[in-house]
Design a protein around this motif. Structure first.
Motif, PDB file in Angstrom:
ATOM      1  N   ASP A  56       3.005  69.610  29.665  1.00 53.33           N
ATOM      2  CA  ASP A  56       4.419  69.267  29.483  1.00 53.33           C
ATOM      3  C   ASP A  56       5.110  69.124  30.834  1.00 53.33           C
ATOM      4  OD1 ASP A  56       4.832  71.863  30.364  1.00 53.33           O
ATOM      5  OD2 ASP A  56       5.466  72.642  28.418  1.00 53.33           O
ATOM      6  N   ASP A  57       6.378  68.706  30.784  1.00 58.16           N
ATOM      7  CA  ASP A  57       7.146  68.467  32.008  1.00 58.16           C
ATOM      8  C   ASP A  57       7.235  69.710  32.881  1.00 58.16           C
ATOM      9  OD1 ASP A  57       7.942  65.731  31.369  1.00 58.16           O
ATOM     10  OD2 ASP A  57       9.218  66.609  29.850  1.00 58.16           O
ATOM     11  N   ASP A  58       7.457  70.867  32.253  1.00 57.08           N
ATOM     12  CA  ASP A  58       7.661  72.086  33.028  1.00 57.08           C
ATOM     13  C   ASP A  58       6.408  72.471  33.795  1.00 57.08           C
ATOM     14  OD1 ASP A  58      10.466  73.255  32.048  1.00 57.08           O
ATOM     15  OD2 ASP A  58       9.436  72.390  30.323  1.00 57.08           O
ATOM     16  N   TYR A  59       5.238  72.324  33.170  1.00 58.81           N
ATOM     17  CA  TYR A  59       4.008  72.676  33.882  1.00 58.81           C
ATOM     18  C   TYR A  59       3.747  71.708  35.033  1.00 58.81           C
ATOM     19  CZ  TYR A  59      -0.714  73.963  35.045  1.00 58.81           C
ATOM     20  OH  TYR A  59      -1.818  74.374  35.741  1.00 58.81           O
ATOM     21  N   ILE A  60       3.847  70.406  34.774  1.00 62.62           N
ATOM     22  CA  ILE A  60       3.552  69.414  35.807  1.00 62.62           C
ATOM     23  C   ILE A  60       4.520  69.565  36.980  1.00 62.62           C
ATOM     24  CG2 ILE A  60       3.666  66.943  36.309  1.00 62.62           C
ATOM     25  CD1 ILE A  60       1.047  67.820  35.039  1.00 62.62           C
ATOM     26  N   ARG A  61       5.786  69.824  36.696  1.00 62.32           N
ATOM     27  CA  ARG A  61       6.751  70.011  37.775  1.00 62.32           C
ATOM     28  C   ARG A  61       6.369  71.204  38.652  1.00 62.32           C
ATOM     29  NH1 ARG A  61      10.850  71.267  34.938  1.00 62.32           N
ATOM     30  NH2 ARG A  61      11.286  69.118  34.344  1.00 62.32           N
ATOM     31  N   ALA A  62       6.017  72.323  38.019  1.00 67.91           N
ATOM     32  CA  ALA A  62       5.643  73.508  38.785  1.00 67.91           C
ATOM     33  C   ALA A  62       4.334  73.285  39.544  1.00 67.91           C
ATOM     34  CB  ALA A  62       5.526  74.712  37.849  1.00 67.91           C
ATOM     35  N   PHE A  63       3.369  72.606  38.906  1.00 67.87           N
ATOM     36  CA  PHE A  63       2.077  72.359  39.544  1.00 67.87           C
ATOM     37  C   PHE A  63       2.236  71.475  40.776  1.00 67.87           C
ATOM     38  CE2 PHE A  63      -1.685  69.581  39.929  1.00 67.87           C
ATOM     39  CZ  PHE A  63      -2.660  70.536  40.179  1.00 67.87           C
ATOM     40  N   LEU A  64       2.983  70.378  40.643  1.00 66.09           N
ATOM     41  CA  LEU A  64       3.139  69.457  41.767  1.00 66.09           C
ATOM     42  C   LEU A  64       3.972  70.072  42.891  1.00 66.09           C
ATOM     43  CD1 LEU A  64       3.582  66.013  39.980  1.00 66.09           C
ATOM     44  CD2 LEU A  64       1.602  66.842  41.260  1.00 66.09           C
ATOM     45  N   GLU A  65       4.989  70.844  42.543  1.00 64.79           N
ATOM     46  CA  GLU A  65       5.770  71.492  43.589  1.00 64.79           C
ATOM     47  C   GLU A  65       4.914  72.462  44.399  1.00 64.79           C
ATOM     48  OE1 GLU A  65       9.051  73.323  41.661  1.00 64.79           O
ATOM     49  OE2 GLU A  65      10.173  71.452  41.379  1.00 64.79           O
ATOM     50  N   ALA A  66       4.100  73.271  43.720  1.00 65.34           N
ATOM     51  CA  ALA A  66       3.241  74.216  44.429  1.00 65.34           C
ATOM     52  C   ALA A  66       2.148  73.490  45.218  1.00 65.34           C
ATOM     53  CB  ALA A  66       2.620  75.201  43.439  1.00 65.34           C
ATOM     54  N   ALA A  67       1.580  72.421  44.632  1.00 63.54           N
ATOM     55  CA  ALA A  67       0.519  71.680  45.305  1.00 63.54           C
ATOM     56  C   ALA A  67       1.034  70.964  46.552  1.00 63.54           C
ATOM     57  CB  ALA A  67      -0.112  70.685  44.337  1.00 63.54           C
ATOM     58  N   GLN A  68       2.178  70.321  46.444  1.00 63.79           N
ATOM     59  CA  GLN A  68       2.729  69.612  47.599  1.00 63.79           C
ATOM     60  C   GLN A  68       3.181  70.575  48.687  1.00 63.79           C
ATOM     61  OE1 GLN A  68       5.694  67.310  45.568  1.00 63.79           O
ATOM     62  NE2 GLN A  68       4.281  65.650  45.032  1.00 63.79           N
ATOM     63  N   LYS A  69       3.639  71.738  48.305  1.00 60.78           N
ATOM     64  CA  LYS A  69       4.001  72.746  49.294  1.00 60.78           C
ATOM     65  C   LYS A  69       2.775  73.250  50.042  1.00 60.78           C
ATOM     66  CE  LYS A  69       6.494  77.130  49.777  1.00 60.78           C
ATOM     67  NZ  LYS A  69       7.251  78.189  49.052  1.00 60.78           N
TER      68      LYS A  69
END
Length: 425
Positions: A70-83
């Protein structure tokens, strides 16, 4: 960002279709994935099984097409990955209650790595390269009760609970995972996020109360939590509680009760129907007094009057006759087993669980189906003295239409892999 899709062609029993073509949240899974990733990606590449990843030098997200997220997981995953700015792979901790209770049982798609399980979702900041590190995203699970079993029926437990995540990622390896993705992670998760926002955001709460006051409705009935599409006809005596989403061209009759559901387009819900925590697909017809509880009904089905579906998954283009009941609880407290992605019976980790019907099925009236039984796609079951209780799995070879001279009136549309050439219509 480039999106690289890895195909998974393993058919899901009893549908005989890969997960990407099945409906989750009333959308084909591939379309749901595309919509969630649309804000982050600009182009895509789809790879067949075994194909090597392309040698590109740009940020890319790679995932297998049997994943629901879902949106919430992908948002958290990409934010942590890009960081982190390094190659990472989505991972679960075995201590996460939602993963342990709902995601891992019946699964085939996760790679064990110590106390972690790796999912088929990667992020590469500079293109695919070896050595992706595990990235665990907290699913923010919370325990929510949904059922009460009297102690005289189950001495070891009373209240039954789900571990409901606010962020969702699950591989669809079994029909049970569709149930989990739709009802537990989908509808229960939507309700949990709604409550969390109410508690966190006082302005949202005031806006909701103001809208309910202006419309002269209870909060759970107002347009802030009940979204209704275009050209709908809803009887004033119908009761609709949110969060609920209703599509276009929907008809809802008198005394129907709908609570926390997703209703697709062109759906007809007749008088006295009761739908709770269910996903009803496009073009479905429910005549009077049909009932669903925590059930997924895919598109273009007919669930006839006085039928009761509890914790079930029903495939597309399926007819279920009047007065049929899908049970969800063993009267003797034995563990419920279900089919995994390989078709093997394994513990479902569910104390209550309904059954699953594939695509293009025709089920006669007055059937009683035991918990977790499956009926394969293209099956026809006649109501007869000999067949009223379904206490075992039913496959295409067991279909009653084979006994008729006019067997070709019911065409097989969803054969198993390798059986396509054996069918001639």
């Amino acid at each position: 960002m480039l999106k690289i899709i890895l195909q998974s062609r393993r058919p899901i029993v009893p549908f005989n279709e890969p997960a990407r073509d099945l409906r989750v949240q009333n959308k084909p899974l591939w379309l749901l994935q595309r919509d969630v990733l649309a804000p982050y990606t600009t182009r895509e590449i789809e790879l067949p099984p075994g194909a090597p990843l392309p040698q590109v030098h740009e940020p890319c997200i790679v995932y297998r097409d049997n994943l629901f997220f879902d949106d919430d997981y992908i948002r958290a995953f990409l934010e942590a990955a890009q960081k982190a700015n390094r190659p990472v792979r989505a991972a679960f901790s075995i201590t996460d209650p939602a993963f342990r209770e709902h995601i891992l049982p019946l699964s085939l798609s996760y790679t064990p790595a110590g106390e972690l399980y790796l999912a088929d979702l990667w992020y590469y900041p500079r293109g695919p390269e070896p050595g992706a590190e595990p990235l665990v995203i907290d699913l923010l699970s919370r325990e929510i009760g949904y059922y009460h079993i009297p102690l005289y029926m189950a001495a070891s437990q009373g209240d039954l609970v789900y571990q409901v995540p606010l962020r969702s990622l699950i591989a669809i390896d079994s029909w049970v995972h569709i149930f989990i993705a739709d009802e537990v992670f989908g509808l229960f998760g939507r309700g949990a996020r709604f409550e969390e926002r109410l508690n966190r955001d006082p302005f949202f709460k005031l806006k909701l109360f103001g809208k309910a006051l202006y419309e002269g409705r209870q909060v759970l009935k107002c347009s802030g939590v009940v979204q209704i599409g275009r050209n709908c006809v809803i009887d004033p005596d119908a009761i609709i509680h949110g969060p609920t989403t209703i599509g276009d061209n929907v008809t809802i009759g008198a005394n129907a009760v709908i609570e926390n559901c997703i209703i697709g387009d062109n759906v007809n819900i007749s008088q006295g129907c009761q739908l709770m925590l269910s996903v009803i697909g496009d073009g479905t017809f429910l005549p009077f007094r049909a009932s669903t509880f925590m059930t997924t009904v895919m598109d273009n089905c007919l669930i006839a009057q006085n039928t009761c579906l509890q914790m079930c998954v029903i495939g597309r283009n399926t007819f279920i006759g009047a007065g049929s009941t899908w049970t969800d609880f063993n009267l003797l407290s034995a563990p419920i087993k279900a089919r995994d992605g390989a078709g093997q019976l394994r513990l479902s980790n569910r104390p209550v669980l309904g059954g699953c019907v594939g695509h293009n099925c025709r089920i006669g009236s007055g059937m009683i189906v035991y918990p977790a039984r499956i009926i394969e796609s293209d099956v026809v079951l006649f109501a007869s003295k000999e067949r009223r209780v379904i206490d075992r799995d039913i496959y295409y070879e067991d279909s009653d239409h084979h006994r008729l001279k006019q067997a070709n009136l019911h065409k097989r549309l969803y054969p198993r892999p390798g059986e396509e050439a054996s069918e001639s219509w």
